[in-house]
Design a protein around this motif. Structure first.
Motif, PDB file in Angstrom:
ATOM      1  N   PRO A 257       8.236 -15.166  -0.620  1.00  0.00           N
ATOM      2  CA  PRO A 257       7.329 -15.490   0.480  1.00  0.00           C
ATOM      3  C   PRO A 257       7.309 -14.327   1.482  1.00  0.00           C
ATOM      4  CG  PRO A 257       8.820 -17.319   0.037  1.00  0.00           C
ATOM      5  CD  PRO A 257       9.292 -16.170  -0.785  1.00  0.00           C
TER       6      PRO A 257
ATOM      7  N   VAL B  73       7.391 -13.882   4.644  1.00  0.00           N
ATOM      8  CA  VAL B  73       8.375 -13.801   5.724  1.00  0.00           C
ATOM      9  C   VAL B  73       9.752 -13.426   5.178  1.00  0.00           C
ATOM     10  CG1 VAL B  73       9.542 -15.120   7.532  1.00  0.00           C
ATOM     11  CG2 VAL B  73       7.098 -15.388   7.202  1.00  0.00           C
TER      12      VAL B  73
ATOM     13  N   LEU C 294      12.111 -10.383   6.138  1.00  0.00           N
ATOM     14  CA  LEU C 294      13.521 -10.508   6.539  1.00  0.00           C
ATOM     15  C   LEU C 294      14.358  -9.483   5.783  1.00  0.00           C
ATOM     16  CD1 LEU C 294      14.286 -14.348   6.740  1.00  0.00           C
ATOM     17  CD2 LEU C 294      13.683 -12.790   8.561  1.00  0.00           C
TER      18      LEU C 294
ATOM     19  N   VAL D 183      -0.828 -14.268  11.291  1.00  0.00           N
ATOM     20  CA  VAL D 183       0.094 -15.392  11.470  1.00  0.00           C
ATOM     21  C   VAL D 183       1.540 -14.957  11.205  1.00  0.00           C
ATOM     22  CG1 VAL D 183       0.750 -17.650  10.586  1.00  0.00           C
ATOM     23  CG2 VAL D 183      -1.654 -17.093  10.917  1.00  0.00           C
TER      24      VAL D 183
ATOM     25  N   TYR E  24       7.826 -13.655  16.982  1.00  0.00           N
ATOM     26  CA  TYR E  24       8.394 -14.820  17.651  1.00  0.00           C
ATOM     27  C   TYR E  24       9.900 -14.894  17.391  1.00  0.00           C
ATOM     28  CZ  TYR E  24       9.648 -19.625  18.522  1.00  0.00           C
ATOM     29  OH  TYR E  24      10.294 -20.737  18.964  1.00  0.00           O
ATOM     30  N   LEU E  25      10.313 -14.585  16.171  1.00  0.00           N
ATOM     31  CA  LEU E  25      11.737 -14.607  15.821  1.00  0.00           C
ATOM     32  C   LEU E  25      12.477 -13.412  16.417  1.00  0.00           C
ATOM     33  CD1 LEU E  25      11.761 -15.607  12.035  1.00  0.00           C
ATOM     34  CD2 LEU E  25      12.350 -17.014  13.995  1.00  0.00           C
TER      35      LEU E  25
ATOM     36  N   GLN F 155       8.164 -20.286  25.735  1.00  0.00           N
ATOM     37  CA  GLN F 155       8.710 -21.549  25.229  1.00  0.00           C
ATOM     38  C   GLN F 155       9.595 -22.282  26.243  1.00  0.00           C
ATOM     39  OE1 GLN F 155      10.517 -21.047  21.439  1.00  0.00           O
ATOM     40  NE2 GLN F 155      11.424 -23.075  21.447  1.00  0.00           N
TER      41      GLN F 155
ATOM     42  N   ILE G   6       7.673 -24.030  29.198  1.00  0.00           N
ATOM     43  CA  ILE G   6       6.451 -24.750  28.857  1.00  0.00           C
ATOM     44  C   ILE G   6       6.262 -25.999  29.706  1.00  0.00           C
ATOM     45  CG2 ILE G   6       7.273 -26.280  27.017  1.00  0.00           C
ATOM     46  CD1 ILE G   6       4.816 -24.905  25.429  1.00  0.00           C
TER      47      ILE G   6
ATOM     48  N   PRO H 235      -1.261 -21.370  13.543  1.00  0.00           N
ATOM     49  CA  PRO H 235       0.005 -21.073  12.867  1.00  0.00           C
ATOM     50  C   PRO H 235       0.981 -22.230  13.027  1.00  0.00           C
ATOM     51  CG  PRO H 235      -0.641 -19.268  14.314  1.00  0.00           C
ATOM     52  CD  PRO H 235      -1.553 -20.403  14.606  1.00  0.00           C
TER      53      PRO H 235
ATOM     54  N   PHE I 134       4.113 -22.475  13.515  1.00  0.00           N
ATOM     55  CA  PHE I 134       5.115 -22.471  14.592  1.00  0.00           C
ATOM     56  C   PHE I 134       4.463 -22.678  15.953  1.00  0.00           C
ATOM     57  CE2 PHE I 134       4.675 -18.325  16.665  1.00  0.00           C
ATOM     58  CZ  PHE I 134       3.917 -17.630  15.751  1.00  0.00           C
TER      59      PHE I 134
ATOM     60  N   LEU J  84       5.380 -25.701  18.429  1.00  0.00           N
ATOM     61  CA  LEU J  84       5.673 -25.532  19.853  1.00  0.00           C
ATOM     62  C   LEU J  84       4.906 -26.569  20.678  1.00  0.00           C
ATOM     63  CD1 LEU J  84       7.351 -23.485  21.411  1.00  0.00           C
ATOM     64  CD2 LEU J  84       5.307 -22.120  21.722  1.00  0.00           C
TER      65      LEU J  84
ATOM     66  N   MET K 140       6.299 -30.006  20.050  1.00  0.00           N
ATOM     67  CA  MET K 140       7.592 -30.127  20.713  1.00  0.00           C
ATOM     68  C   MET K 140       7.416 -30.400  22.205  1.00  0.00           C
ATOM     69  SD  MET K 140      10.536 -27.290  21.106  1.00  0.00           S
ATOM     70  CE  MET K 140      11.170 -27.039  19.493  1.00  0.00           C
ATOM     71  N   SER K 141       6.501 -29.648  22.830  1.00  0.00           N
ATOM     72  CA  SER K 141       6.336 -29.833  24.271  1.00  0.00           C
ATOM     73  C   SER K 141       5.723 -31.190  24.580  1.00  0.00           C
ATOM     74  CB  SER K 141       5.484 -28.700  24.855  1.00  0.00           C
ATOM     75  OG  SER K 141       4.139 -28.863  24.483  1.00  0.00           O
TER      76      SER K 141
ATOM     77  N   VAL L  12       9.529 -33.009  24.514  1.00  0.00           N
ATOM     78  CA  VAL L  12       9.908 -32.731  25.896  1.00  0.00           C
ATOM     79  C   VAL L  12       9.280 -33.743  26.854  1.00  0.00           C
ATOM     80  CG1 VAL L  12       9.808 -31.028  27.747  1.00  0.00           C
ATOM     81  CG2 VAL L  12      10.196 -30.282  25.386  1.00  0.00           C
TER      82      VAL L  12
ATOM     83  N   ALA M  82       7.349 -19.812   3.531  1.00  0.00           N
ATOM     84  CA  ALA M  82       7.373 -18.742   4.530  1.00  0.00           C
ATOM     85  C   ALA M  82       7.315 -19.335   5.931  1.00  0.00           C
ATOM     86  CB  ALA M  82       6.200 -17.794   4.310  1.00  0.00           C
TER      87      ALA M  82
ATOM     88  N   VAL N 130      10.628 -20.852   7.393  1.00  0.00           N
ATOM     89  CA  VAL N 130      11.648 -19.963   7.964  1.00  0.00           C
ATOM     90  C   VAL N 130      11.500 -19.909   9.488  1.00  0.00           C
ATOM     91  CG1 VAL N 130      12.478 -17.586   8.059  1.00  0.00           C
ATOM     92  CG2 VAL N 130      11.809 -18.563   5.883  1.00  0.00           C
ATOM     93  N   VAL N 131      10.249 -19.791   9.951  1.00  0.00           N
ATOM     94  CA  VAL N 131      10.006 -19.695  11.390  1.00  0.00           C
ATOM     95  C   VAL N 131      10.166 -21.053  12.066  1.00  0.00           C
ATOM     96  CG1 VAL N 131       8.423 -18.831  13.137  1.00  0.00           C
ATOM     97  CG2 VAL N 131       8.372 -17.851  10.857  1.00  0.00           C
TER      98      VAL N 131
ATOM     99  N   ASN O  77      13.679 -22.176  12.666  1.00  0.00           N
ATOM    100  CA  ASN O  77      14.245 -21.514  13.836  1.00  0.00           C
ATOM    101  C   ASN O  77      13.769 -22.153  15.127  1.00  0.00           C
ATOM    102  OD1 ASN O  77      15.984 -18.976  13.796  1.00  0.00           O
ATOM    103  ND2 ASN O  77      14.742 -18.813  11.946  1.00  0.00           N
ATOM    104  N   LEU O  78      12.481 -22.497  15.163  1.00  0.00           N
ATOM    105  CA  LEU O  78      11.900 -23.118  16.357  1.00  0.00           C
ATOM    106  C   LEU O  78      12.609 -24.429  16.682  1.00  0.00           C
ATOM    107  CD1 LEU O  78       9.585 -23.499  18.463  1.00  0.00           C
ATOM    108  CD2 LEU O  78       8.225 -24.467  16.639  1.00  0.00           C
TER     109      LEU O  78
ATOM    110  N   PHE P 207      18.274 -15.979   8.644  1.00  0.00           N
ATOM    111  CA  PHE P 207      18.176 -15.292   9.929  1.00  0.00           C
ATOM    112  C   PHE P 207      19.569 -14.880  10.421  1.00  0.00           C
ATOM    113  CE2 PHE P 207      17.317 -15.504  14.576  1.00  0.00           C
ATOM    114  CZ  PHE P 207      16.359 -14.514  14.615  1.00  0.00           C
TER     115      PHE P 207
END
Lengths: 268, 314
Positions: free
Chosen positions: A116, A118, A122, A203, A210-211, A230, A233, B143, B145, B149, B152-153, B157, B252, B255-256, B259-260, B271
């Motif tokens: 993939p 991403v 990595l 994207v 972002y990471l 983030q 927010i 996207p 992530f 976000l 999540m908010s 939250v 893919a 992975v992001v 983390n989020l 990571f």
């Protein structure tokens, strides 16, 4: 008379022109210095001075989104060039070579496609360190299989077509055949793939930034801006909304252009 | 069918071997000495040499790859440098999060995409078709992530309906763990659902124009039956071939998104492995993910051959 282009091509083109225009404009003029911090103006809502508001450090969001567009489009373009360049070359080699060349190349392409995008990024980040170069290279590499497969299958079906047979009959050599008869017929397919690859690259770059593995601070990038927004927010949605919307509009524009190109191609 | 299965499985094994070699090659040129990483700053040369020998770093690359691959085939992926436990255990723990996340997202995406795409195709000239087309175009453009976000908010939250991140282990019960996976699952599924729905719509619009559909209607079969039995079934076949790409995209994205939401899955593990230059761990994760992608495409191809006999007899 020329037929009117499909609506999605027009709409997508307009969206992309807006983003590209903002990126180009940022080369000569931005409302504020994108890295200028102002503690008193932290997380300000949109106003006349800051049309999109300010971020958690008081930096102008519009300026940062404009400069970020430059990063996004630059990385996307480079990814498409790498992917299409290497992919079309490998696909041509496989499609025209056939036999063992084809078999070996396509298995290698299959193996590359197993990672993939991403994950590939990595791996390269682990080797080369984070930054724009490793991100672009990884995403470009991840784009190679799609272009290679498309070129190969296109060539395989074209080489049996009457069009190529006719060209061969009038004595066109392999070089001329490829440049004047095969490649032009692959072009529409490749253009559609290019717009989709571009969208995926936007994207993925945002995700990597972002990471913290993609574009490095203080250079603005939309993914990085989302990261910074983030934690705040709940206090102000604007720092997340500005880069988020810019990203959605760009990807939407690219998808619309891809759909439009495909519609035009299939209707012909 | 047997011949096809055999040939396809052979290709799968060859490709997997190539992918393993490719990942090994890339990570071989990783700067920094793993032995140095483990021993910290300024180790004694003797200790360094001993560790290098234990890690097998003193042997030539090709024999190291052969040894690594031979052990990997037996399920031994080495020992993590940072955690000092077998990589297999870490990956197993990561899979316990990533697998349900990815599988759930794919299932959710299909559950949304099939009815939505069908509806959009049937009502393609009406308002519904336009609304679905617009919504899916937009859904494709967000996207995962960024959507995560947003979710999540809103739901974590502000409303507090779901945890904003973290993951209680499965051993503490299915409910809390499942709850932690819902928002990331939705974030991952939305884009895939949108893109699948568009494919289904496009395929179904083609098929609905086909002669056999007209014939089926003409002989008086109920519309719903024509739609499900004749049209939908055939239009889903080409979608199968594209589902592999969707799965890779989903992996893919995971992975992001992991983390989020601070989920301890394979993505987060990869990571960490990069940050700590944990070579065996990273190699193991890369291999497992590549194997997952290849295995999915193998299964899809077999499924494709089952539903479309033309593939089996080329």
């Amino acid at each position: 008379m020329r037929r009117r282009p499909p609506w999605n091509l027009v709409a997508g083109g307009l969206l992309l022109a807006l983003v590209a225009g903002a990126a180009l404009l940022s080369l000569v003029w931005v409302p504020h210095d994108p890295n200028q911090m102002a503690v008193t103006e932290r997380l300000a809502p949109p106003s006349r001075a800051h049309p999109l508001g300010t971020d958690p450090f008081g930096r102008d969001l519009l300026s940062r989104v404009m400069v970020g567009a430059r990063t996004t489009l630059g990385v996307g373009l480079a990814v498409v060039l790498i992917g299409a360049g290497a992919g079309v070359a490998l696909g041509t080699l496989a499609g025209l070579g056939r036999g063992w060349t084809d078999e070996v190349l396509m298995r290698l392409i299959d193996a590359l496609a197993a990672f993939p995008s991403v994950l590939l990024a990595l791996m390269l980040v682990a080797v080369m360190g984070p930054g724009a170069v490793s991100t672009t290279l990884a995403l470009g590499l991840a784009a190679v299989p799609a272009f290679a497969r498309l070129t190969r299958s296109g060539l395989l079906s074209l080489r049996e077509s009457p069009l190529v047979e006719a060209a061969r009959a009038v004595g066109a050599g392999p070089g001329r055949l490829f440049r004047h008869h095969l490649l032009p017929n692959l072009e529409p397919l490749l253009l559609v793939e290019a717009s989709l690859t571009f969208a995926r690259a936007v994207v993925a770059e945002a995700g990597l930034s972002y990471l913290g593995l993609g574009i490095q601070p203080p250079w603005p990038s939309w993914g990085r801006m989302l990261r910074e927004a983030q934690s705040f927010i709940a206090l102000s949605p604007y720092p997340a909304l500005a880069p988020g919307l810019a990203m959605v509009l760009t990807v939407l524009g690219l998808h619309l252009v891809g759909d439009g190109l495909r519609d035009r191609w299939t209707r012909r | 069918m047997h011949g096809y299965l055999l040939r396809r499985s052979l290709t799968f094994l060859i490709t997997l071997g190539l992918a393993a070699a490719l990942s090994y090659l890339v990570l071989l040129v990783l700067p920094g000495d793993p032995a140095q990483v483990m021993l910290g700053l300024d180790p004694s040369p003797e200790a360094l040499a001993a560790w290098r020998r234990q890690l097998g770093l003193d042997r030539p690359p090709l024999s190291r790859f052969a040894a690594w691959l031979a052990r990997a085939v037996q399920g031994d992926l080495g020992t993590s440098l940072i955690y000092r436990v077998p990589v297999r255990e870490l990956i197993g723990a990561g899979l316990a999060v990533t697998l349900p996340l990815v599988a759930g997202s794919m299932l959710l995406a299909c559950l949304i995409a099939v009815p939505l795409g069908t509806w959009a195709a049937v009502r393609r000239d009406g308002l519904a078709g336009w609304v679905v087309s617009g919504a899916t175009a937009l859904g494709q453009a967000i996207p995962s992530f960024a959507l995560g976000l947003l979710l999540m908010s809103g739901f974590a939250v502000r409303l507090g309906w779901f945890p904003a991140g973290g993951f209680p282990p499965w051993s503490q019960g299915l409910l809390p763990a499942g709850r932690a996976l819902i928002l990331p699952m939705v974030a991952l599924a939305a884009g895939r659902a949108a893109s699948l729905a568009r494919m289904i719509r496009a395929g179904l619009v083609e098929v609905l124009r086909a002669e056999y559909v007209r014939t089926a209607r003409g002989k008086g079969l109920p519309a719903l039956r024509v739609l499900t039995r004749h049209a939908l079934r055939n239009s889903l076949i080409p979608v199968l071939t594209l589902a592999g790409t969707e799965f890779t995209q989903l992996l893919a994205g995971s992975v992001v998104v992991e983390n989020l939401f601070a989920l301890p899955g394979l993505g987060s593990l990869a990571f960490q492995a990069i940050g700590a230059r944990d070579l065996p761990l990273l190699q193991g994760i890369v291999l497992v993910m590549a194997a997952a992608v290849l295995l999915t495409s193998l299964l899809l191809d077999i499924l494709y051959a089952v539903v479309d006999p033309r593939v089996r007899y080329p």
